[in-house]
Structures are given as structure tokens and as C-alpha cells.
Design an enzyme around this catalytic site. Structure first.
Site, short mmCIF file in Angstrom:
data_model
loop_
_atom_site.label_atom_id
_atom_site.label_comp_id
_atom_site.label_asym_id
_atom_site.label_seq_id
_atom_site.Cartn_x
_atom_site.Cartn_y
_atom_site.Cartn_z
N GLY A 38 0.80 -1.23 0.00
CA GLY A 38 0.00 0.00 0.00
C GLY A 38 0.83 1.28 0.00
N LYS A 59 6.42 16.93 -3.96
CA LYS A 59 6.77 17.16 -2.55
C LYS A 59 7.89 18.19 -2.44
CE LYS A 59 5.19 12.53 -1.25
NZ LYS A 59 5.57 11.11 -1.21
N1 HSE Z 1 3.54 6.80 -3.15
C1 HSE Z 1 3.99 7.62 -2.09
C2 HSE Z 1 5.29 7.08 -1.54
C3 HSE Z 1 2.96 7.69 -1.01
O1 HSE Z 1 5.63 5.93 -1.89
O2 HSE Z 1 5.98 7.76 -0.81
C4 HSE Z 1 3.21 8.72 0.03
O3 HSE Z 1 3.19 10.01 -0.52
#
Ligand code: HSE
Length: 405
Positions: free
Chosen positions: A181, A199
Site C-alpha cells: 500500500g 513534494k
Molecule cells: N507513493 C507515495 C510514496 C505515497 O511511496 O511515498 C506517500 O506520498
């Protein structure tokens, strides 16, 4: 206080879980409870603990004056942008884990929040459960931020760690990250660096006070990382990490890049493995600070969302002054004009490389083919480096990876 959750996936269900499970500590901190009145999702969840709160109609939330707090955990910009804007305009606080939405429309949505006297908070959008936005904005408020760099994507860090430590093939590591997940719905956003770019934009906007759009940040993912480069890194005291990197230049502009980096093992960031995220921030007064924790997954991300809900409830009347300025097209320097150091691997004659490149550090790898040459450059601009590399006779470049200095 009544709340709604929009999107009942990995993050939204985590938010529901925490609000139920930790209702005691939340009520104790806040002096009142946060009660979930609606959960918006187009899917059905038969037997779920919040089944009776489910709605498929956004208007149920928008038009209910009792609902003061909304957690947007839908992901993507459509319809999250429209929903968020209308909720803020209706005087509801919104918290979000949606980095794509914030990186793209953050300036505008923060403006809408300000205009309507409510809060728009998104601690979960960067670093998952790692506190980083609030510390940057509040705890480091007395500093000019000089630079930050970080591992901001759990999925790619998980994959790189498996490749580095266990020689696990890329596809197998990705499948495992998806099963746990961590990955985005479309993992291309993880692998190709778009998620880290978003980010990085959010961190840069907070750090440097102007909205940085994803199209302003040169982005490269981990799809071209070759196992030979991993071997060179291992044999010569480096890790390979996908970093979001940003620093203030003497010109007043910023250098921002998302890219795989060779990270010297002595650096804190080199110790960050698996799904964990780590972010180093350098302020002119505080010097270096390091943030570390789980950057993805249901509960860690939801932990940050719920903290934002609590903060919004605490600041229901006195809005938090949080935001940044508009985009400035010339604020991000062309990265190839910025100084950096590089790992280069190729096939050719080492004497020709020496003659053209001058003072570089050659790397060795047991069992490497005789004509393979690998080295780390001095600090120079990528433009200058590319010109020198192009001038080496019969040198075929197989890899060029940034080195964190
Ligand atoms: N897909 C993202 C990660 C989820 O693997 O960091 C969290 O932002």
C-alpha cells in the site's frame, strides 16, 4: 466538532480508524471530540465500521453547516481541486494528503482559505507521517532556509533498498511496495520522480516563499538505475537514493532538482532505508536538522491528517497564518548552470578520460570489464561537465548520476 472524510482509500480509511481508535486522546487535547458525519466515496464498503456514514454526494458535506472539518484524501486534482475550493469558500477547514493538488494549486487554495477565514493544512502531503511542513514553517521560522534535501518517496526508497541490500530485481520490489500500500495508483508517479517533484515543490514553496510549480523542477526518476551503478556505489562507500534537492543560490534564485544521487555513507540520508523518508534542512541560525519516519502507508499518513484536523479545530476562530507568494517564473535557476559533482561510468580509455577530465577520482569495481571507466568529478556545472565528456575521444557514457556533496 463534526468532520467529513473525502476518499475512503488507504489514507481516508486510516483517518477514520484513528479518529475512532484514538478518540480519547483527541478529545483530551481538543476539549471536545471530532465526530465523523460523512465519508464520501463512490465505492461501497459493506460491513465497514463507518458504513452508515458513507455518501456518494459531495453536496451532503458542502451543504451541511454542522460539518466544520473536512479531510480530503482523494488524490489527483479532479475533482479534488473543485471540491476543496468550494469547501473553503463555504467556510470549512480542509486538510489534505494530496501532494499533486497542493503542488499545483497550493497558492490559490491557500488564498481561498485566507479569504474565507479558514485553514488549509496538508502536513501529510510531504513525508507521510514525518512532521516536516509545520516544523519548517513554525519551528524554523527564525531562519533563512539555505537548503534542504530528502528522501521523499517511500516506494522508490523501498525499491532501491531491496536492489542494494538484497539484489532484488526492480519489478519484484515494486510489486511488493504496491502490495504493502505504499505506491501511487499509477506507480509511474513514484518511479519517474513526479511524486518527489510535487513534494519538493511544496517544501520549496514553504522554504523560499514563492509558489514553485512541478514544471519548474527538472525531474529524473529511478527507472534508469543500473545494477552496475549500484555495485559501484556499494564498493566505494556510497548509497544510491532518489532525492528532492533544493538550495538558495547567491543570486537569490534557487537550484531545485529531483534525481537519483550517490550519497556518501557518512551522510544521515544514507541511513534512511525501506519505506522510510528522511529530510535534512539547513537554516542559517539552526544549522542542520534532520527529520525521519514513515513516509507512506495508511496509519502514518493518516496520523498527520488527523493532527491537521485537530490543529484546524484548535484554530477554528483564530486562523493560522500559513502560506506563500505567487509563482515567479525566473526564480528557479536552470539546473545545468548550477554547480554539482557527478558519478560517470562509461567505456573507453582511462588515459583519454584523464587527459580530458583533469582532477577526477577514479572508482574501482572487482570484476569490471577492462575498458570500463568510472569516476567522480570535481564540483562543476553540468553544462561544463557535458562539454568535457563530449570531448573525450571514443568514450561511450553508460551512466551519469549526481553525487551529494
Ligand atoms: N507513493 C507515495 C510514496 C505515497 O511511496 O511515498 C506517500 O506520498
Amino acid at each position: 466538532m463534526k468532520a467529513a472524510i473525502m476518499g475512503y482509500g488507504v489514507v481516508g480509511s486510516g483517518v477514520g480508524n484513528i479518529l475512532l481508535k484514538n478518540a480519547d486522546i483527541i478529545a483530551e487535547k481538543l476539549g471536545e471530540s471530532i465526530e465523523i458525519k460523512y465519508v464520501l466515496d463512490l465505492r461501497d464498503f459493506p460491513g465497514d465500521v463507518l458504513e452508515d456514514k458513507l455518501t456518494k454526494r459531495f453536496e451532503d458535506i458542502l451543504e451541511d453547516s454542522e460539518v466544520k472539518l473536512v479531510c480530503e484524501a482523494m488524490g489527483g486534482t479532479k475533482p479534488a481541486y473543485d471540491f476543496t475550493k468550494r469547501l473553503l469558500e463555504a467556510g470549512k477547514h480542509v486538510v489534505s494528503s494530496n501532494k499533486e493538488l497542493v503542488a499545483t494549486y497550493g497558492y490559490e487554495l491557500l488564498g481561498a482559505a485566507k479569504a474565507h477565514g479558514v485553514n488549509y493544512l496538508f502536513e501529510a502531503a510531504v513525508g507521510g507521517g514525518v512532521p516536516i511542513l509545520r516544523p519548517l514553517w513554525q519551528c524554523l521560522a527564525a531562519n533563512h532556509i539555505e537548503k534542504f534535501y530528502g528522501i521523499l518517496n517511500g516506494t522508490t526508497n523501498f525499491i532501491l533498498t531491496k536492489m542494494y541490500n538484497e539484489d532484488m530485481p526492480f519489478d519484484e520490489a515494486l510489486a511488493l511496495a504496491q502490495k504493502l500500500g505504499y505506491a501511487e495508483k499509477d506507480p509511474t508517479a513514484d518511479i519517474a520522480g513526479a511524486d518527489v517533484c510535487r513534494k519538493t515543490c511544496i517544501l520549496a514553496s514553504i522554504s523560499f516563499g514563492k509558489h514553485i510549480d512541478p514544471d519548474q523542477v527538472q525531474t529524473q526518476g529511478i527507472q534508469d538505475i543500473n545494477i552496475r551503478d549500484v555495485s559501484y556505489a556499494k564498493a566505494n562507500g556510497y548509497e544510491i537514493k532518489l532525492l528532492g534537492y533544493c538550495r538558495k543560490l547567491d543570486s537569490g534564485k534557487i537550484d531545485a532538482i529531483v534525481s537519483p544521487f550517490f550519497v556518501p555513507k557518512g551522510n544521515q540520508i544514507a541511513t534512511v532505508s525501506d519505506v522510510f523518508n528522511g529530510i535534512v534542512v539547513v537554516g542559517d541560525m539552526v544549522d542542520e536538522v534532520f527529520f525521519y519516519g514513515r513516509g507512506a502507508g495508511s496509519m502514518p499518513t493518516a496520523s498527520a491528517c488527523v493532527a491537521d484536523l485537530i490543529d484546524c479545530a484548535m484554530h477554528d476562530k483564530a486562523r493560522k497564518n500559513f502560506g506563500w507568494g505567487a509563482r515567479d517564473a525566473g526564480f528557479v535557476e536552470n539546473h545545468s548552470a548550477c554547480q554539482g559533482s557527478y558519478f560517470v561510468r562509461g567505456e573507453g580509455d582511462i588515459h583519454a578520460v584523464k587527459a580530458a577530465m583533469g582532477d577526477v577520482t577514479f572508482l574501482s569495481l572487482q570484476g569490471a570489464p577492462l575498458n570500463e571507466v568510472a569516476f567522480i568529478t570535481q564540483t562543476e556545472t553540468e553544462g561544463d561537465l557535458d562539454r568535457k565528456l563530449a570531448g573525450i575521444p571514443d568514450f561511450h557514457i553508460s551512466a551519469k548520476i549526481r553525487v551529494l556533496v
